[in-house]
Write a protein that holds these residues in place. Structure first.
Motif, PDB file in Angstrom:
ATOM      1  N   VAL A 158      13.576 -17.361 -15.954  1.00  0.00           N
ATOM      2  CA  VAL A 158      13.833 -17.400 -17.400  1.00  0.00           C
ATOM      3  C   VAL A 158      13.368 -16.084 -18.038  1.00  0.00           C
ATOM      4  CG1 VAL A 158      13.216 -18.575 -19.555  1.00  0.00           C
ATOM      5  CG2 VAL A 158      13.683 -19.911 -17.497  1.00  0.00           C
ATOM      6  N   ARG A 159      12.183 -15.630 -17.631  1.00  0.00           N
ATOM      7  CA  ARG A 159      11.643 -14.391 -18.193  1.00  0.00           C
ATOM      8  C   ARG A 159      12.551 -13.199 -17.879  1.00  0.00           C
ATOM      9  NH1 ARG A 159       6.918 -12.943 -15.456  1.00  0.00           N
ATOM     10  NH2 ARG A 159       6.378 -15.131 -15.545  1.00  0.00           N
ATOM     11  N   PHE A 161      15.784 -13.139 -17.283  1.00  0.00           N
ATOM     12  CA  PHE A 161      17.001 -13.147 -18.110  1.00  0.00           C
ATOM     13  C   PHE A 161      16.698 -12.677 -19.523  1.00  0.00           C
ATOM     14  CE2 PHE A 161      19.208 -15.351 -14.761  1.00  0.00           C
ATOM     15  CZ  PHE A 161      20.537 -15.033 -14.982  1.00  0.00           C
ATOM     16  N   LYS A 162      15.585 -13.155 -20.079  1.00  0.00           N
ATOM     17  CA  LYS A 162      15.215 -12.765 -21.455  1.00  0.00           C
ATOM     18  C   LYS A 162      15.003 -11.263 -21.510  1.00  0.00           C
ATOM     19  CE  LYS A 162      13.354 -16.623 -23.945  1.00  0.00           C
ATOM     20  NZ  LYS A 162      12.436 -17.625 -23.438  1.00  0.00           N
ATOM     21  N   GLU A 163      14.188 -10.751 -20.572  1.00  0.00           N
ATOM     22  CA  GLU A 163      13.872  -9.321 -20.556  1.00  0.00           C
ATOM     23  C   GLU A 163      15.117  -8.448 -20.468  1.00  0.00           C
ATOM     24  OE1 GLU A 163       9.566  -9.698 -18.318  1.00  0.00           O
ATOM     25  OE2 GLU A 163      11.286  -8.836 -17.233  1.00  0.00           O
ATOM     26  N   ASP A 165      18.043  -9.279 -21.656  1.00  0.00           N
ATOM     27  CA  ASP A 165      18.997  -9.655 -22.687  1.00  0.00           C
ATOM     28  C   ASP A 165      20.207 -10.405 -22.124  1.00  0.00           C
ATOM     29  OD1 ASP A 165      18.984  -9.623 -25.305  1.00  0.00           O
ATOM     30  OD2 ASP A 165      19.450  -7.483 -25.575  1.00  0.00           O
ATOM     31  N   TYR A 166      19.947 -11.216 -21.142  1.00  0.00           N
ATOM     32  CA  TYR A 166      20.975 -12.046 -20.508  1.00  0.00           C
ATOM     33  C   TYR A 166      22.138 -11.209 -19.964  1.00  0.00           C
ATOM     34  CZ  TYR A 166      18.200 -15.686 -22.545  1.00  0.00           C
ATOM     35  OH  TYR A 166      17.142 -16.495 -22.863  1.00  0.00           O
ATOM     36  N   GLU A 171      23.198 -15.694 -25.422  1.00  0.00           N
ATOM     37  CA  GLU A 171      21.990 -16.471 -25.095  1.00  0.00           C
ATOM     38  C   GLU A 171      22.202 -17.973 -25.277  1.00  0.00           C
ATOM     39  OE1 GLU A 171      18.506 -15.144 -27.173  1.00  0.00           O
ATOM     40  OE2 GLU A 171      17.316 -16.850 -26.449  1.00  0.00           O
ATOM     41  N   GLU A 172      22.855 -18.339 -26.371  1.00  0.00           N
ATOM     42  CA  GLU A 172      22.990 -19.781 -26.630  1.00  0.00           C
ATOM     43  C   GLU A 172      23.918 -20.483 -25.628  1.00  0.00           C
ATOM     44  OE1 GLU A 172      24.976 -18.542 -30.477  1.00  0.00           O
ATOM     45  OE2 GLU A 172      25.821 -20.543 -30.179  1.00  0.00           O
TER      46      GLU A 172
END
Ligand code: UTP
Length: 409
Positions: A158-159, A161-163, A165-166, A171-172
């Motif tokens: 999860v981290r 992907f966030k880092e 920016d997918y 994102e949604e």
């Protein structure tokens, strides 16, 4: 669960050693161990009997005709239009199976975080997202993108992907969910401990993905979004097409309950699972179950009758998945290296296999469905799995295939 209840459960399965060091644990650790005992399904351990993996009985194997390249080419426009329409109207979701441990690759990080670039960073996850984005652009519809992780790699995934920016995905439209875990044991079926107060566990295989989607609420979310089809695929094939409109259209147009992307076998004895019918139902026969007679059998055209291997890219109809969700899939016993705490309390990372993990496999879901379309794809264009660091199905072989397909690394 109370200590007494845990004791009884363990006694039933011959696993009382799990509580051997209970007295040495802090109150919080004791609580954690009791809830782990409550959650763990010890019944899978019966699949290991006296060190012998249980043999699965097989039904009668007969050929299942695949849709081959020439037919796909002839109907490409119609299939593609149907597929694009389904994607545009939000009926197709993607499910990335990324809960595995990737032990053969030998990285401590989730496999998708592996950088396969040569002159720049190119992550496995990034490649998969790029491939999906091509279809998003073409169809004009966001494909809900579900990612299955496990307790062992969830936070890191999860981290990551966030880092990043997918990697340009919306994102949604990305939904993470966790798969279930299964205990890992020695050859005698006795579970290993990975800490004084923790049973060694590993992800329970990729076969439980839909049940995990249901338990986590991800399936309800898919329903809410109007998803009718789910394209399930492995993390390690960096060339695969995801939510491929032509494939989606072919499955819809032929009215099948599911579709499986397949490649023509390189040789009759190639070690891949091949599509077939088993007692009249679609199924996959593993290479070690393929007898010499089956290997040599020919179809009407004179081609080998069992000539198409699966590449772990399937399209399932949600309605059928919901119908078969409570069926119990067979447990596969897999020999693996399992880190454990020895009698002296020393943590050991074994160099060679020392026991079993217990897994359910997505391919066993096919047998539960009434119909399946094996859909041929060109190996060199759509199949570059990364299992090992070097050699067959490796970072090296995948890089060569990516470059062959014009992808800059
Ligand atoms: P593999 O059979 O290659 O297993 O998984 P693995 O655990 O990733 O790798 P090794 O065998 O330890 O080297 C095929 C696909 O199924 C997913 C993997 O992430 C991969 O996409 N998988 C496997 C899960 O999602 N969960 C599992 O429990 C096992």
């Amino acid at each position: 669960m109370t200590y007494e209840e845990a004791y009884q459960k363990l006694e039933r399965y011959g696993q009382l050693h799990v509580l051997e060091r209970y007295g040495e644990l802090s109150e919080a650790e004791q609580k954690a161990l009791l809830s782990q005992i409550e959650a763990v399904d010890f019944s899978v351990l019966s699949a290991a009997k006296g060190g012998e993996a249980k043999e699965e009985g097989r039904g009668k194997i007969t050929p299942l005709t695949a849709m081959e390249l020439d037919e796909i080419e002839a109907r490409r426009d119609t299939f593609t239009q149907t597929g694009l329409e389904a994607i545009r109207s939000g009926k197709v979701g993607a499910v990335l199976l990324a809960g595995g441990m990737g032990t053969r690759l030998g990285s401590d990080d989730p496999k998708g975080m592996y950088d396969i670039g040569l002159t720049k960073e190119v992550y496995i996850f990034e490649r998969l997202i790029q491939n999906t984005l091509e279809v998003v652009d073409k169809s004009g519809g966001w494909i809900p993108f579900f990612i299955m992780t496990s307790e062992k790699n969830h936070e890191k995934t999860v981290r990551f992907f966030k880092e990043h920016d997918y990697f340009g995905y919306r994102e949604e439209s990305v939904v993470f969910f966790r798969q279930e875990m299964a205990p890992a044991s020695g050859y005698d079926g006795r579970v290993y401990m990975e800490e004084k107060g923790r049973i060694a566990t590993s992800p329970n295989g990729n076969g439980g993905w839909f049940v995990s989607m249901q338990r986590s609420g991800a399936a309800a979310k898919a329903r809410e979004l109007g998803v009718e089809w789910l394209n399930v695929f492995a993390v390690d094939n960096v060339l695969q097409r995801i939510a491929d409109p032509c494939f989606v259209g072919a499955v819809i147009e032929t009215g099948r309950a599911c579709g499986a992307k397949v490649v023509r076998k390189a040789a009759p004895d190639e070690k891949v699972g091949v599509m077939c019918l088993e007692d009249g139902r679609p199924s996959i026969v593993e290479y070690y179950d393929l007898t010499p007679e089956l290997m040599e059998a020919k179809d009407q055209k004179g081609d080998p009758a069992y000539n198409f291997g699966v590449i772990l890219n399937y399209l399932f109809r949600m309605k059928d998945l919901e119908r078969i969700a409570d069926r119990i899939l067979p447990t596969h016993v897999v020999e693996k290296k399992i880190p454990y705490l020895d009698e002296k309390g020393v943590y050991v990372r074994p160099e060679s296999p020392n026991g079993y993990k217990y897994e359910q496999l997505v391919l066993d879901m096919i047998r539960e469905l009434d119909t399946c379309l094996p859909y041929e794809v060109v190996r060199e264009k759509e199949f570059a799995p990364i299992k090992n660091r070097t050699g067959v199905d490796s970072v090296e072989s995948a890089r060569a295939l990516l470059q062959q397909n014009g992808i800059a690394l």
